[in-house]
Design an enzyme around this catalytic site. Structure first.
Site, PDB file in Angstrom:
ATOM      1  N   ALA A  57       0.833  -1.199   0.000  1.00  0.00           N
ATOM      2  CA  ALA A  57       0.000   0.000   0.000  1.00  0.00           C
ATOM      3  C   ALA A  57       0.866   1.246   0.000  1.00  0.00           C
ATOM      4  O   ALA A  57       2.065   1.195   0.275  1.00  0.00           O
ATOM      5  CB  ALA A  57      -0.922  -0.008   1.217  1.00  0.00           C
TER       6      ALA A  57
ATOM      7  N   GLY B 294      -0.504  -5.232   0.541  1.00  0.00           N
ATOM      8  CA  GLY B 294      -1.563  -5.068  -0.443  1.00  0.00           C
ATOM      9  C   GLY B 294      -1.217  -5.679  -1.783  1.00  0.00           C
ATOM     10  O   GLY B 294      -2.108  -6.084  -2.545  1.00  0.00           O
TER      11      GLY B 294
ATOM     12  N   GLU C 252      -2.111  -9.217  -1.443  1.00  0.00           N
ATOM     13  CA  GLU C 252      -3.579  -9.290  -1.354  1.00  0.00           C
ATOM     14  C   GLU C 252      -4.224  -9.135  -2.728  1.00  0.00           C
ATOM     15  O   GLU C 252      -5.258  -9.753  -3.011  1.00  0.00           O
ATOM     16  CB  GLU C 252      -4.093  -8.235  -0.378  1.00  0.00           C
ATOM     17  CG  GLU C 252      -3.759  -8.579   1.078  1.00  0.00           C
ATOM     18  CD  GLU C 252      -4.201  -7.512   2.056  1.00  0.00           C
ATOM     19  OE1 GLU C 252      -4.972  -7.824   2.962  1.00  0.00           O
ATOM     20  OE2 GLU C 252      -3.754  -6.349   1.906  1.00  0.00           O
TER      21      GLU C 252
ATOM     22  N   GLU D 247       2.384  -6.305   7.361  1.00  0.00           N
ATOM     23  CA  GLU D 247       1.701  -5.183   8.007  1.00  0.00           C
ATOM     24  C   GLU D 247       1.925  -5.132   9.514  1.00  0.00           C
ATOM     25  O   GLU D 247       1.892  -4.065  10.127  1.00  0.00           O
ATOM     26  CB  GLU D 247       0.198  -5.244   7.715  1.00  0.00           C
ATOM     27  CG  GLU D 247      -0.204  -4.829   6.312  1.00  0.00           C
ATOM     28  CD  GLU D 247      -0.129  -5.968   5.309  1.00  0.00           C
ATOM     29  OE1 GLU D 247      -0.630  -5.791   4.188  1.00  0.00           O
ATOM     30  OE2 GLU D 247       0.429  -7.048   5.653  1.00  0.00           O
TER      31      GLU D 247
END
Length: 699
Positions: free
Chosen positions: A66, A105, A108, A128
């Site tokens: 992210a 991310g 993901e 994370e």
């Protein structure tokens, strides 16, 4: 080729659509990236000519995660979940082509693709937890459906980066393709999926792996117990565990809602704010305002170490580990033999635990050569002196190094607080002298304080910063002052800890408060671990301090079974009535009356002077930024990263509250609590440590 937006292209080659993302430096999932991916997949999935879609990234990596700079603010454009829905809901098989890293991310997103291929050098993971969060876009729900619950728990609570080969074995990746041929390999794999008419494999629909954990809460409880020590104080690991539990116990969409709830708890909490702050602080510490990237560095191919003791041997290991040849100098043959023996034992202990191979032990030992003559350092590129903390000895060594070492060689000292300008004065090349303060044990501790003296050249600074990274250290540039940054602030804490004892607080009370705050151990437990007799000389002892009396009684810490604490055969500590009597005798002798001291006062007395001392360091220009001080304390002294560091913590408390408490202490306990002028100025101007501009250079 169709340009979807400035960072995303769509190409159709035969019956395969290729979505290409190119958003340097790491293809982070910024608003522009999300917009491009969302539009590209809508278009690719609607294209009648395409029967499959490949997602690939330009540059050095797949989507690395992210965009952390967006965290905590309003995010515009399509959400990450919108992008994932567009990918996962595509009516055509989608293949993720992974190189570099697919982290957070990025993984993901890849987990929403129906298939994944990778080059062998790629790595994947959900890190994370390292910034106080959990994967908030389905990572905790999809990962256990591929790798199983126990492996998922390990991955999300450690943040480990899994190599592509291991990812293939656990099913995270479906196929490895040749390095340098990722695009061709991914397209070929997509064509194979089309030819074999393979189904759309949605990870969310695969419950086989989580079924094995249903009705077995002991899996999670056992994991918690096994990692209790490692997770102590941190909120994020527990929320990650709860999210994986939700994957097992709830339908997928309900699990996503629980994951989001747990994510938001962390995002809005103080720990993640501190860990995200630290993430950027560590990177900022590498930037020296007046030493730019254009400054030339000095090649370091060989290093000399003076002193084969604990520090010298540990320092040598860092360079040998990095493939750099080392010469260690000692005065006596037995000291040299003993030092090299300790280094070998350290390596063999690591090998016995599986950290390195027996062959690597020999390779690393082969890079370390012992000598009894400083003359043998004539051709090395860098020398690091690691002998006793005595100025006369150090100046004599540097005078000899000035004579022996080749022009351009860097002359470093591992002093923990002596004046490096004075050490440099013993040479005719003060521009080559720099402080390289390693922390014990030097082969383990990450911090390296790099101390800039008055005449240290920019080339020497740039080389030292680069070299620190090469040997796996986190470097912070600091200025010359007693104790530099780390030990100077430590001195403020130790002073108050000792004073608190003489006012009625027992060592175990102080240690408990600081342990509960998040430190690995308190100051008195640390003294017992290190040995109370470090620097203590029996012949000169006069029983004038608690430490003197303890040492005279042969209570020298863990190694003798007693120090401030009493220890059993397994070195488990318990409060000592002997120590308590010694302390009370000293208090009576001083004419004071012991008092009950609250935990709150203990914490304020130990921590607030540290913040104040950091402010003095900043106003004197001995650190470039407040955040640099925090990097020193997190890496060198065990400050809990979930509290950011002493300066970040000062901002969290509020500089006005720190100032008010320091003034209160000053009024009742004297000038030692006098607030720093910078702290006074900050409060008057309503600013914080985080908002202070960086010093243009270390003074």
């Amino acid at each position: 080729m169709t340009a979807i937006n400035p960072v995303t292209d769509l190409t159709v080659e035969g019956d395969v659509a290729i979505v290409t993302l190119n958003s340097p430096p790491v293809n982070a999932l910024s608003q522009k990236v999300r917009e491009g991916l969302h539009a590209a997949f809508q278009q690719a999935c609607a294209d009648g000519a395409a029967k499959a879609v490949v997602l690939i990234c330009e540059g050095r990596t797949f989507i690395a995660g992210a965009d952390i700079t967006e965290f905590g603010g309003a995010m515009g454009g399509p959400s990450l979940q919108d992008v994932q829905d567009a990918i996962e809901g595509c009516s055509k098989p989608v293949v993720a082509a992974i190189h570099g890293t697919a982290l957070g991310g990025g993984l993901e997103v890849a987990l929403c693709c129906h298939y994944r291929v990778a080059v062998p050098s790629a790595k994947v993971g959900l890190p994370e937890v390292n910034i106080g969060l959990l994967p908030g876009a389905g990572g905790t729900q999809r990962l256990p459906r591929i790798v199983g619950v126990e492996k998922a728990l390990q991955m999300v609570t450690s943040g480990e980066h899994v190599p592509a080969k291991a990812a293939l074995e656990m099913g995270l990746v479906d196929e490895l393709v040749d390095e340098g041929k990722l695009r061709d390999g991914a397209v070929a794999y997509a064509k194979k999926v089309i030819a074999e008419n393979r189904p759309l494999r949605k990870v969310r629909d695969n419950d086989d792996k989580i079924q094995e954990a249903k009705g077995k809460p002991e899996i999670f409880e056992n994991f918690r117990k096994a990692n209790a020590r490692k997770f102590r104080g941190f909120m994020a690991p527990e929320n990650n565990i709860k999210a994986v539990e939700a994957a097992v116990n709830l339908p997928f969409d309900e699990g996503l809602k629980q994951e989001r709830k747990l994510f938001n708890e962390l995002m809005m909490g103080p720990q993640s704010a501190a860990q995200r702050y630290y993430f950027f602080a560590e990177r900022q510490a590498q930037k020296i305002p007046d030493v730019g990237d254009d400054v030339a560095t000095i090649p370091i191919k060989s290093v000399g170490i003076i002193g084969a003791g604990t520090m010298g041997g540990g320092i040598a290991m860092n360079f040998a580990n990095a493939g750099i040849d080392v010469k260690i100098v000692e005065v006596k043959p037995e000291a040299l033999e003993r030092g090299l023996g300790v280094v070998r034992k350290n390596y063999e202990r690591t090998a016995s635990r599986g950290g390195i191979t027996a062959q690597q032990v020999e390779e690393r030992m082969g890079r370390i050569k012992g000598t009894l003559s400083m003359e043998d350092l004539a051709d090395v590129d860098l020398v690091i002196e690691a002998v006793f903390e005595r100025m006369d000895i150090k100046k004599d060594i540097f005078a000899n190094l000035d004579r022996i070492c080749k022009p351009g060689a860097i002359l470093g000292t591992n002093t923990s607080g002596l004046n490096i300008n004075e050490i440099a004065s013993a040479t005719k090349r003060p521009e080559s002298v720099i402080g390289l303060h390693f922390f014990s044990p030097a082969n383990v501790m990450k911090l390296l304080e790099i101390v800039r003296a008055d005449h240290t050249s920019k080339e020497v600074i740039a080389t030292s910063m680069k070299l620190a990274k090469q040997i796996g250290k986190i470097a912070v540039l600091v200025g010359v002052c007693p104790g530099f940054v780390g030990n100077r602030i430590l001195g403020a804490r130790q002073r108050e800890a000792q004073k608190l004892v003489m006012e009625g607080a027992m060592p175990w009370d102080i240690d408990r408060v600081l342990y509960d705050f998040g430190f690995p151990m308190g100051p008195f437990a640390m003294s017992d671990l290190a040995g109370l007799d470090i620097g203590w000389v029996k012949e000169r002892s006069k029983g004038e301090s608690i430490r003197d009396v303890l040492c005279e009684m042969d209570r020298r810490g863990q190694k003798t079974g007693a120090g401030y604490y009493d220890y059993d055969e397994n070195r488990n500590a318990k409060p000592s009535p002997v120590t308590e009597k010694i302390i009370n005798d000293f208090i009576v002798k001083s004419g004071r009356n012991p008092r009950k001291i609250s935990d709150e006062e203990i914490l304020e007395r130990c921590i607030y002077p540290m913040i104040n001392e950091g402010a003095k360091i900043l106003e004197e220009g001995k650190a470039l930024r407040a955040s640099d001080i925090d990097v020193v304390w997190v890496n060198g002294y065990g400050w809990p990263v979930y509290r950011g560091g002493p300066m970040f913590y000062g901002d969290q408390i509020g500089p006005d509250k720190v100032l008010a408490k320091m003034k209160e202490f000053e009024a009742t306990m004297g000038d030692v609590f006098k607030p720093a002028a910078l702290l006074e100025k900050m409060v008057a101007e309503g600013t914080t440590f985080a908002k202070l501009p960086a010093n243009p250079r270390i003074l």
